[in-house]
Design an enzyme around this catalytic site. Structure first.
Site, PDB file in Angstrom:
ATOM      1  N   GLY A  11       4.348   9.478   1.988  1.00  0.00           N
ATOM      2  CA  GLY A  11       4.743   8.710   3.166  1.00  0.00           C
ATOM      3  C   GLY A  11       4.493   7.235   2.953  1.00  0.00           C
ATOM      4  O   GLY A  11       4.247   6.788   1.833  1.00  0.00           O
ATOM      5  N   GLU A  12       4.570   6.495   4.048  1.00  0.00           N
ATOM      6  CA  GLU A  12       4.303   5.063   4.001  1.00  0.00           C
ATOM      7  C   GLU A  12       3.225   4.726   5.004  1.00  0.00           C
ATOM      8  O   GLU A  12       3.335   5.080   6.177  1.00  0.00           O
ATOM      9  CB  GLU A  12       5.572   4.256   4.299  1.00  0.00           C
ATOM     10  CG  GLU A  12       6.630   4.398   3.207  1.00  0.00           C
ATOM     11  CD  GLU A  12       7.646   3.286   3.240  1.00  0.00           C
ATOM     12  OE1 GLU A  12       7.329   2.216   3.779  1.00  0.00           O
ATOM     13  OE2 GLU A  12       8.751   3.503   2.728  1.00  0.00           O
ATOM     14  N   THR A  14       0.102   1.639   6.260  1.00  0.00           N
ATOM     15  CA  THR A  14       0.076   0.226   6.617  1.00  0.00           C
ATOM     16  C   THR A  14       0.378  -0.640   5.398  1.00  0.00           C
ATOM     17  O   THR A  14       1.085  -1.637   5.480  1.00  0.00           O
ATOM     18  CB  THR A  14      -1.311  -0.140   7.178  1.00  0.00           C
ATOM     19  OG1 THR A  14      -1.605   0.721   8.266  1.00  0.00           O
ATOM     20  CG2 THR A  14      -1.338  -1.583   7.665  1.00  0.00           C
ATOM     21  N   TYR A  15      -0.175  -0.253   4.268  1.00  0.00           N
ATOM     22  CA  TYR A  15      -0.043  -1.052   3.056  1.00  0.00           C
ATOM     23  C   TYR A  15       1.305  -0.872   2.361  1.00  0.00           C
ATOM     24  O   TYR A  15       1.883  -1.810   1.863  1.00  0.00           O
ATOM     25  CB  TYR A  15      -1.137  -0.659   2.052  1.00  0.00           C
ATOM     26  CG  TYR A  15      -2.480  -1.267   2.308  1.00  0.00           C
ATOM     27  CD1 TYR A  15      -2.646  -2.643   2.343  1.00  0.00           C
ATOM     28  CD2 TYR A  15      -3.596  -0.461   2.474  1.00  0.00           C
ATOM     29  CE1 TYR A  15      -3.885  -3.209   2.543  1.00  0.00           C
ATOM     30  CE2 TYR A  15      -4.845  -1.017   2.672  1.00  0.00           C
ATOM     31  CZ  TYR A  15      -4.986  -2.392   2.703  1.00  0.00           C
ATOM     32  OH  TYR A  15      -6.216  -2.942   2.894  1.00  0.00           O
ATOM     33  N   GLY A  16       1.791   0.338   2.253  1.00  0.00           N
ATOM     34  CA  GLY A  16       3.007   0.575   1.496  1.00  0.00           C
ATOM     35  C   GLY A  16       3.188   2.046   1.196  1.00  0.00           C
ATOM     36  O   GLY A  16       2.717   2.907   1.929  1.00  0.00           O
ATOM     37  N   LYS A  33      -1.653   4.345  -3.600  1.00  0.00           N
ATOM     38  CA  LYS A  33      -0.939   3.446  -2.690  1.00  0.00           C
ATOM     39  C   LYS A  33      -0.454   2.213  -3.445  1.00  0.00           C
ATOM     40  O   LYS A  33      -1.221   1.553  -4.134  1.00  0.00           O
ATOM     41  CB  LYS A  33      -1.851   2.991  -1.540  1.00  0.00           C
ATOM     42  CG  LYS A  33      -2.141   4.072  -0.531  1.00  0.00           C
ATOM     43  CD  LYS A  33      -2.849   3.488   0.678  1.00  0.00           C
ATOM     44  CE  LYS A  33      -3.094   4.553   1.734  1.00  0.00           C
ATOM     45  NZ  LYS A  33      -3.682   3.996   2.961  1.00  0.00           N
ATOM     46  N   ASP A 125      -7.085   0.800  13.554  1.00  0.00           N
ATOM     47  CA  ASP A 125      -5.882   1.639  13.567  1.00  0.00           C
ATOM     48  C   ASP A 125      -6.261   3.112  13.605  1.00  0.00           C
ATOM     49  O   ASP A 125      -5.741   3.933  12.847  1.00  0.00           O
ATOM     50  CB  ASP A 125      -5.001   1.346  12.352  1.00  0.00           C
ATOM     51  CG  ASP A 125      -3.569   1.850  12.541  1.00  0.00           C
ATOM     52  OD1 ASP A 125      -3.184   2.131  13.696  1.00  0.00           O
ATOM     53  OD2 ASP A 125      -2.840   1.964  11.536  1.00  0.00           O
TER      54      ASP A 125
END
EC number: 2.7.11.22
Length: 291
Positions: A11-12, A14-16, A33, A125
C-alpha cells in the site's frame, strides 16, 4: 538494494510506497518504504531525515522497529519490521471483540504512546490502519510519517494532521499548539470502535466531524473548556447539543466507560495522559500480579 527482494506492494503510507520484502542477509520479511520526493529536484527533505533518525532511537516492544535506512538514487528507503496485519484488518475480520482482548490492545497502544510522549514525540496519525499486529499478536505503533518532536515549547504545528474520524476537537477547531492529548483522543476513538465495532465519529468534512463529536459529547462551552471560544474555527452559532451519558453509547465494562470519559475530556490539559491511563482500574487485570 540487492539485499532486499521485493515480494508485493502493501500500500501507500504517509511517506510513500510500502512493499513486503525478503531480507536475504537476516533471512526475514521486512516492510520496505520508499520515501516520495516532494519535487523531483528537491531530494529528501532534511526534516524527514532528522525525524527518522529520532525514530531509530525509539526502541520499545509496542513501537514498530525501524531496522535501517538506505539512500539510493536520491530516494530514501526505510526498513521496518514486518507485521502481518493492522488493527483495521483485525477488526474487519472479527465479529465481536471480547473486552479482555480490547483491554490488552488498548493497553499496548497506550504503552507505546506513553513511551513516545516520554521522549516528547507526538504520533499525530493514530488510526487503526497505523496500529500493526505482528505474528505473535503484539501491538505495534506504526507509520510515524506525521510524527513531530515537542521539545520546543512554543513551536506551532499544522492543524492538518490525524485522519478525520480520529481527529481531536482542538485540531478541528484550528489549534496550532497542542501536545500528546491529540494522540489520546485518537486512541479513545479507536478504543470505542473496538467496543462498538463501529467508528464513533464518521464526519464527511471538518465541520461535520465537529458536529458528530458535539452531538454525542456535547457542544463545548467556556465553562467546560476554557479558551475554546478563542480557537480559530470556533463559531458562536454552533448548535448547542447536550452531552449524552457514555453508558448509552458504550454497553460495556463500567471501568472501560470511566476511562473513555477521561480520554474524551475536551480540555486538552485535563485529558488523561497515556502514562496515567495505564494506571486506570480498567487495566487492573494486567497490572496486578496473579495471586
Amino acid at each position: 538494494m540487492t539485499r532486499y527482494e521485493k515480494k508485493q506492494q502493501l500500500g501507500e503510507g504517509t511517506y510513500g510506497v510500502v512493499c513486503k520484502a525478503w531480507d536475504t542477509v537476516c533471512n526475514r520479511y521486512v516492510a520496505l518504504k520508499k520515501i516520495k520526493q516532494e519535487r523531483e529536484d528537491d531530494g529528501i527533505p532534511v526534516t524527514s531525515v532528522r525525524e527518522i533518525a529520532v525514530l531509530l532511537e525509539l526502541k520499545h516492544p509496542n513501537v514498530v522497529d525501524l531496522y535501517d535506512i538506505y539512500l539510493e538514487d536520491k530516494f530514501l528507503y526505510l526498513v521496518f519490521e514486518f507485521c502481518d496485519e493492522d488493527l483495521y484488518q483485525f477488526m474487519s475480520r472479527s465479529s465481536k471483540i471480547p473486552i479482555n482482548e480490547t483491554r490488552s490492545i488498548v493497553y499496548q497502544i497506550l504503552q507505546g504512546l506513553a513511551f513516545c510522549h516520554y521522549h516528547q514525540i507526538l504520533h499525530r496519525d493514530m488510526k487503526p490502519q497505523n496500529i500493526l499486529i505482528n505474528k505473535n499478536g503484539t501491538i505495534k505503533l506504526g507509520d510515524f510519517g506525521l510524527a513531530r518532536l515537542t521539545t520546543i515549547n512554543d513551536r506551532k504545528y499544522t492543524s492538518e494532521v490525524v485522519t478525520l474520524w480520529y481527529r481531536a476537537p482542538e485540531i478541528l477547531l484550528g489549534a496550532t499548539q497542542y501536545g500528546g492529548a491529540i494522540d489520546i483522543w485518537s486512541t479513545a476513538a479507536i478504543f470505542g470502535e473496538l467496543i462498538n465495532k463501529e467508528e464513533l465519529f464518521k464526519g464527511r468534512c471538518k465541520i461535520d466531524q465537529l458536529f458528530k463529536i458535539f452531538s454525542q459529547l456535547g457542544t463545548p462551552t467556556e465553562d467546560i473548556w476554557n479558551g475554546v471560544t478563542k480557537l480559530p474555527f470556533y463559531l458562536s452559532t454552533f448548535p448547542k447539543w447536550k452531552a449524552k451519558d457514555l453508558h448509552t453509547i458504550f454497553h460495556t465494562d463500567e471501568r472501560a466507560v470511566d476511562l473513555l470519559q477521561k480520554m474524551f475530556i475536551y480540555t486538552p490539559e485535563k485529558r488523561i495522559s497515556a502514562a496515567d491511563a495505564l494506571k486506570h482500574p480498567f487495566f487492573d487485570p494486567l497490572n496486578k500480579p496473579n495471586n
